[in-house]
Design a protein around this motif. Structure first.
Motif: not given
Length: 280
Positions: A152-158
């Motif tokens: 979730l944190l990674g996707q929030s950066r994309l």
């Protein structure tokens, strides 16, 4: 005078003591092992380190792609898979969970506490089964939290023009669950490996060799018949199949999970055989 023996009355406390059944013995062993498990500081430290590493690496990698997306060529953008990118940390996080599993048993061997455990519960397979059950449940919970948070944190950066995914996407949800299963099975493999070697350092070194060094070595072999029937079935590559988009040489997710579970079962059998025959 009458002769014969006189029965001695049974003390009330002894007369009222419930009989020991396999179910009550199992509950008692589970309770005892849970107390030891939750009080093992090295386990929680390792789990926290794995969580921090996973979340941090996912954040950094996705941030990097977000910042340089416009500089990537058309081919690189076309082959960009946001789910795979944000879950790449699993290749290393598996070592944290393998170490976590090993610590569950090697810590007791290191302190000598294992002797007291086997004196209190001579049924050694029962002790091992209780450790495996509790580790499996706890490990899956920790793995699911770790993988979900990092994803979730990674996707929030994309965002914007960069492709991204959410857990509402069946492929993303399947990859997250597959990653959690991979980490759980690795933790169990670490547990049974710890039973075999009875040393934290040796168990972690063996995990590092099997999951990190061995794939690099064998991947350089000629990609012939032997390669196709060995390399895809290494534990790390089987785990790769559980969370990564399908690659031609990889095993499909279902047989990959079954084969990885078979690794765990075989190691468990070997550990149980040694546990029955050698001293504490």
């Amino acid at each position: 005078m009458p002769t014969g023996t006189t029965d001695t009355p049974m003390p009330a406390a002894q007369a009222q003591r419930p009989p020991v059944t396999p179910l009550s013995r199992g509950r008692a062993v589970l309770a005892s092992e849970w107390i030891k498990l939750r009080s093992l500081r090295s386990l929680w430290t390792t789990a926290l380190a794995g969580f921090g590493f996973s979340v941090g690496l996912s954040f950094l990698v996705c941030s990097s792609f977000q910042s340089r997306w416009h500089t990537l060529g058309a081919q690189a953008q076309a082959h960009f898979h946001p789910i795979d990118i944000s879950l790449g940390f699993l290749q290393i996080t598996s070592l944290f969970f393998g170490a976590l599993g090993a610590l569950v048993v090697t810590t007791e061997y290191g302190t000598g506490e294992i002797r007291g455990t086997f004196v209190a519960t001579p049924q050694r397979p029962l002790v091992l089964a209780a450790k495996a059950l509790l580790l499996g449940l706890l490990g899956f919970g920790l793995a699911l939290v770790t993988v979900s948070a990092a994803f979730l944190l990674g996707q929030s950066r994309l965002s914007g023009a960069v492709p991204h995914a959410s857990l509402a996407d069946p492929r993303a949800a399947g990859a997250v669950l597959g990653g959690a299963l991979y980490l759980t099975l690795t933790a169990l493999l670490g547990l049974f490996l710890g039973v075999l070697v009875r040393s934290t350092a040796i168990a972690i070194s063996a995990l590092f060799g099997v999951f990190t060094v061995l794939p690099v070595l064998v991947n350089n072999l000629p990609k012939g018949l032997v390669w196709r029937h060995t390399v895809p079935y290494l534990p790390s590559n089987l785990g790769f199949s559980l969370w990564h988009s399908h690659i031609e040489f990889l095993v499909r997710p279902m047989p990959a999970g079954s084969t990885l579970a078979l690794y765990v079962i075989v190691t468990a059998g070997a550990g149980l055989a040694l546990l029955r025959t050698r001293d504490g």
